[in-house]
Design an enzyme around this catalytic site. Structure first.
Site, PDB file in Angstrom:
ATOM      1  N   ASN A 113       0.787  -1.272   0.106  1.00  0.00           N
ATOM      2  CA  ASN A 113      -0.039  -0.047   0.036  1.00  0.00           C
ATOM      3  C   ASN A 113       0.739   1.281   0.045  1.00  0.00           C
ATOM      4  OD1 ASN A 113      -1.674   1.940   0.670  1.00  0.00           O
ATOM      5  ND2 ASN A 113      -3.191   0.879   1.786  1.00  0.00           N
TER       6      ASN A 113
ATOM      7  N   VAL B 235       0.582   4.262   0.757  1.00  0.00           N
ATOM      8  CA  VAL B 235       0.499   5.198   1.928  1.00  0.00           C
ATOM      9  C   VAL B 235       0.777   4.310   3.328  1.00  0.00           C
ATOM     10  CG1 VAL B 235      -1.224   6.680   0.841  1.00  0.00           C
ATOM     11  CG2 VAL B 235      -1.732   5.113   2.447  1.00  0.00           C
ATOM     12  N   GLU B 236       1.236   3.066   3.124  1.00  0.00           N
ATOM     13  CA  GLU B 236       1.445   2.380   4.292  1.00  0.00           C
ATOM     14  C   GLU B 236       3.241   1.892   4.281  1.00  0.00           C
ATOM     15  OE1 GLU B 236      -1.580  -0.547   5.401  1.00  0.00           O
ATOM     16  OE2 GLU B 236      -3.211   0.856   4.938  1.00  0.00           O
ATOM     17  N   MET B 237       3.454   0.480   3.741  1.00  0.00           N
ATOM     18  CA  MET B 237       4.661   0.330   3.571  1.00  0.00           C
ATOM     19  C   MET B 237       5.318   0.594   2.529  1.00  0.00           C
ATOM     20  SD  MET B 237       3.767  -2.717   6.329  1.00  0.00           S
ATOM     21  CE  MET B 237       5.553  -3.592   6.551  1.00  0.00           C
TER      22      MET B 237
END
Lengths: 362, 352, 223
Positions: A149, A151-153
């Site tokens: 993702n 906006v995550e990892m």
């Protein structure tokens, strides 16, 4: 020697048994009973689930083993699974914060913000579907999501980038090789993480000891009154299930309580997955276990406290065209609301941060 | 050479003409069916209308959930894009026919953006025999034409007077009518007066015009104990028999309900307030049943819907069940399916 | 004997005639005519505490009592009501005569003694009253606070499925009995206060629901 063995039946027996055991542990490494590694009985495997819970389903293609669980735990805490080595699973699912975090929405690499609150990994193994919108049918599928993702990892891909990165770590080469026939693959990364998550079972709370353990004094009189409100006037129990033999505090269904529907461009939740109009703004019923330590609440983290959540439901949710027909104003008295909150505080398992065994430093 | 038209010939021709006219009017009375035309009636422009029905309102201080439901239906209809040509209200706006209830209903329905047509139900009527309803909404029986379709709105909840003799109070009468399982009830009828009105109204309508008849009671006989029934159904159906395409859109039954008798297709509409179980007998085979409702959810089994009027004058009926996937009954299926091939709902197990 | 029977028959005809040929003045809605049962001729009708108007026919031993509760005691009834009274008188009379005449299988009481007809009649009457009590409660919106009564969703006690209890009731999240679900409905759709398990109203509701579903096979656990 043979004459001596032949002559001594006990030594002969020992020889056979010892040989058999050696053969057994060499041929079937995954069926060795595991030593206890932590406080929660859940780290023993095959485990008896804590009081108030049931055993999680284990998929055929991902049986549990001590080595796999350990590997999964390593990966769970490993920031190298993110593109810039700053974010691991445990960053947003922190054991010190109930395997969740105190942010409204998760913050990934380079401070990028998502739009949803990180659910707790505790007892996540007991959901039918993962994520707020139920788009992942298993823990394995869920584990892959945050890794790629943006906006995550933010790993650019699983199969090339993640796998190539992990292959450069000699320890992972070794451990993956021991645990999985195929070695390091995206699916095996997910399997290991899922296996670890299946040990994150947090039951045996004061509520469990009162309700299932029949310990009359396990919870306060206020909490007992709150339980009654939960089951009756509050109408909570129909979605946040408590069954006579165990309590998951979720019906594993999706409901629209109106959260976020009064803002511009609301998150449409389950609708985004099923494309059924009836699912507009509907989100998975969260389990309430350990709820007292996993603030803030709801899919967007918009409710800061348990009191504010109770107020939200008491007034009948947030009006919108798709509001669930089971939600309506409750007209709870002030005392009833307080008791309800007291009850929810009893759903916290003891020593949550120790669940899953000693955790490597972040 | 021009022959003079002899008197004998004149009489013969006139007699034939008179006989033809007489036969035509005889047929009119008997309503012999004509063959259904599957082709597009050239005058019909396809359109869609919506319905909201059976709100059963009490005053808000007594019951908020019924208010919430009808408001939800209004919001849903208003959100349709494009908007329907009109919205029909199917009757039973009030629960006990009281002024406050009808006024509340009118106020809520005024929020509907599209043009509205109103129809009466027994719950609206029997407190004051429709006096306040007519004040608010006008005549209870009327017709209108729309895009090549002739629409008729009936008051099909006329019952025989059983209250005057025992001197029931208006509220006693209303409550007697309001109780669905009243063992002392009387069956709904269209009644002779309205049947005569209908004959006159239809006499001006060309035979190939598709008809839509709006009615509260079903205009056929389903389950008498609950007045899912119109006692003069056969006479009513006979009046319509010569029109090739007739769709009846009826209320009162609070459930997905479909039937076909001869040339007439019957579609029930949903209630916003609560769903009813299917009757223990008489359920038409054409009905694809909706599942039993979950009483935890005040909207389950309830809803509103739309009707697509097609170029051939038939209708597709859409049921927008709240919280469920919508259900649809198409003209293509209903007008062609072989009834005998459909399972007996009481063998399959009715959904109640 | 013959004269007795003849005179009794004459009596019946006269009673029926009087009733049937009354013209409407006061009357009552159809269905308001009811049988109060059978009592010995020697007993006074007032023991049944009837209101309204009462008709009786006696065969010298037992009398049939019919009541028109909402009717004045004098004047003409409507034709329909009069017909109903006549019909019911005839019906109850015939039943009584049949009962007396035939060798009806007797339910044996304890100690080998057959039950007296008074007893079996009493059972029917008491049950009838209890069912009626339940019917009233079932149609009573004062169980709740929002004008909703049970019959609104459950006409004729349809869709109650008492024969499937005990079963795991989805809304209650546990195995429930009929009375648990009744209470849940009172609290939730009707927004009322639940009844104690032994509340007379609860018992009445259960009585009516079970009676209305007579003949259904027991199927505990069926959804």
């Amino acid at each position: 020697m043979s004459r001596r063995i032949r002559g001594d039946p006990w030594k002969w027996l020992l020889f056979v048994l010892g040989g058999g055991f050696l053969a057994y542990i060499c041929v079937c490494p995954e069926s060795i009973p595991l030593p206890s590694t932590g406080v929660s009985a859940a780290s023993d495997y095959p485990a008896k689930s804590p009081l108030g819970l049931i055993d999680p389903d284990i998929p055929q293609d991902n049986p549990m083993s001590a080595a796999k669980i350990e590997l999964g735990k390593q990966l769970y805490f490993d920031k190298r699974l993110s593109v810039d080595n700053t974010v691991s699973c445990a960053t947003c699912h922190d054991p010190k914060m109930g395997f969740a975090e105190h942010e409204k929405v998760s913050i990934g690499v380079q401070g990028k913000k998502g739009n949803r609150n990180a659910p707790t990994s505790l007892n996540a193994a007991l959901y039918d579907l993962q994520f707020w919108d139920g788009r992942a049918p298993s823990l394995e599928e869920q584990a892959k999501g945050p890794i790629v993702n943006p906006v995550e990892m933010a790993m650019p891909s699983l199969d090339s980038h993640l796998v190539e990165k992990l292959k450069k770590v000699p320890e992972y080469q070794k451990t993956f090789g021991e645990v999985f026939k195929e070695g390091i693959t995206a699916d095996n990364v997910a399997r290991a993480i899922a296996a670890y998550e299946r040990t994150l079972l947090a039951g045996d709370s004061p509520f469990d000891r009162y309700f299932y353990g029949k310990e009359e004094n396990a919870i306060s009189p206020a909490a007992k009154r709150g339980l009654e409100v939960f089951r009756e006037k509050g109408r909570c129990m129909t979605c946040h299930e408590i069954l006579p033999s165990f309590a998951l505090f979720t019906d594993n269904k999706f409901h629209n309580a109106g959260v976020g529907m009064d803002k511009p461009n609301p998150d449409l939740g389950r609708y985004l997955v099923t494309k059924e109009e009836k699912d507009t703004g509907a989100f998975k019923t969260s389990s309430l276990r350990n709820i007292a330590i996993t603030a803030p609440y709801m899919h967007d983290g918009s409710e800061p406290t348990l009191e504010s959540v109770v107020d939200l439901y008491d007034k009948g949710g947030i009006p919108n065209r798709y509001l669930d027909g089971g939600i309506r104003p409750l007209n709870l008295a002030e005392q009833e609301k307080k008791d309800l909150v007291e009850f929810m505080k009893t759903l916290t398992s003891p020593e949550v941060e120790k669940i899953g065994g000693p955790h490597p430093p972040q | 050479m021009k022959r003079k038209f002899t008197r004998r010939e004149f009489l013969k021709v006139s007699a034939q003409g008179a006989a033809a006219a007489g036969l035509a009017s005889l047929l009119d009375g008997f309503g012999l069916p004509s063959t259904r035309s599957a082709e597009a009636s050239p005058a019909v422009q396809p359109f869609t209308f919506a319905y909201i029905s059976d709100a059963h309102l009490y005053e808000e201080k007594l019951n908020k959930r019924f208010v919430r439901s009808i408001e939800k239906a209004v919001a849903d209809v208003n959100a349709l894009n494009p908007q329907p040509d009109f919205v029909l209200f199917g009757g039973d706006l009030a629960q006990l026919g009281q002024k406050g209830e009808l006024d509340l209903g009118k106020k809520i329905l005024e929020g509907v953006r599209a043009k509205r047509y109103m129809m009466v139900g027994e719950h609206d009527w029997y407190l004051d025999m429709g006096e306040h309803w007519r004040e608010l909404f006008g005549p209870d029986t009327y017709s209108f034409d729309h895009k090549g379709v002739h629409c008729v709105v009936l008051n099909s909840v006329i019952v025989e007077d059983y209250w005057t003799a025992p001197k029931l109070t208006p509220m006693e009468r209303m409550k007697a009518m309001a109780q669905l399982d009243n063992p002392n009830g009387r069956p709904f009828t269209v009644g002779e007066a309205q049947r005569d009105w209908l004959k006159k109204d239809l006499s001006k309508v060309p035979l190939d015009t598709p008809l839509i008849v709006f009615s509260h009671s079903p205009l056929y006989k389903y389950y008498k104990n609950w007045n899912f029934w119109t006692d003069d159904a056969e006479q009513f159906q006979a009046i319509l028999a010569r029109f090739p395409r007739v769709s009846v859109i009826h209320a009162h039954t609070h459930q997905l309900l479909t039937n076909r008798i001869g040339n007439i297709e019957f579609h029930g509409v949903l209630s916003t307030a609560w769903p009813w179980p299917y009757g223990p007998k008489g359920l038409p085979r054409f009905t694809k049943q909706q599942d039993r409702a979950d009483p935890f959810d005040q909207f389950d089994g309830c809803g509103w819907g739309t009707v697509e009027v097609l170029a051939n004058g038939g209708v597709n009926k859409n049921y927008n069940l709240w919280g469920r996937k919508p259900m649809k009954v198409t003209d293509e299926w209903l007008s062609t399916v072989n009834e005998a091939s459909l399972p007996d709902p009481y063998e399959v197990g009715p959904h109640y | 004997m013959k004269i007795r029977y003849a005179s009794v028959l004459l009596l019946i005809l006269v009673a029926v005639g009087l009733v049937a040929f009354s013209l409407a003045a006061f009357g009552s809605p159809s269905g308001n005519v009811k049988s109060l049962g059978l009592i010995p001729c020697t007993e006074d009708v007032s023991s049944l505490a009837p209101g309204g108007r009462v008709f009786k026919v006696c065969d010298g031993e037992t009398k049939v009592v019919i009541q028109v509760p909402d009717s004045e005691n004098t004047g003409r009834m409507s034709k329909e009501t009069a017909q109903e009274v006549a019909d019911l008188l005839m019906q109850e009379w015939t039943k009584m005569k049949q009962m007396k005449a035939q060798d009806a299988p007797m339910v044996l009481a304890h100690k080998g003694e057959p039950h007296a007809r008074r007893e079996t009649r009493t059972w029917d009457m008491e049950l009838d009253n209890a069912v009626k009590e339940g019917y009233r409660a079932f149609h009573d919106s004062s169980l709740g606070t929002n004008g909703i009564s049970c019959d609104m969703c459950h006409p004729d006690a349809m869709d109650n499925h008492p024969q499937t209890y005990p079963k795991f009731q989805t809304q209650l999240k546990k195995v429930a009995l009929l009375r648990d679900m009744i209470n849940w409905c009172i609290e939730n759709p009707l927004e009322g206060k639940k009844l104690a398990d032994d509340d007379p109203k609860m018992k009445a509701l259960e009585t009516y629901i079970l009676w209305a579903n007579k003949g259904e096979a027991l199927l505990p656990g069926k959804h």
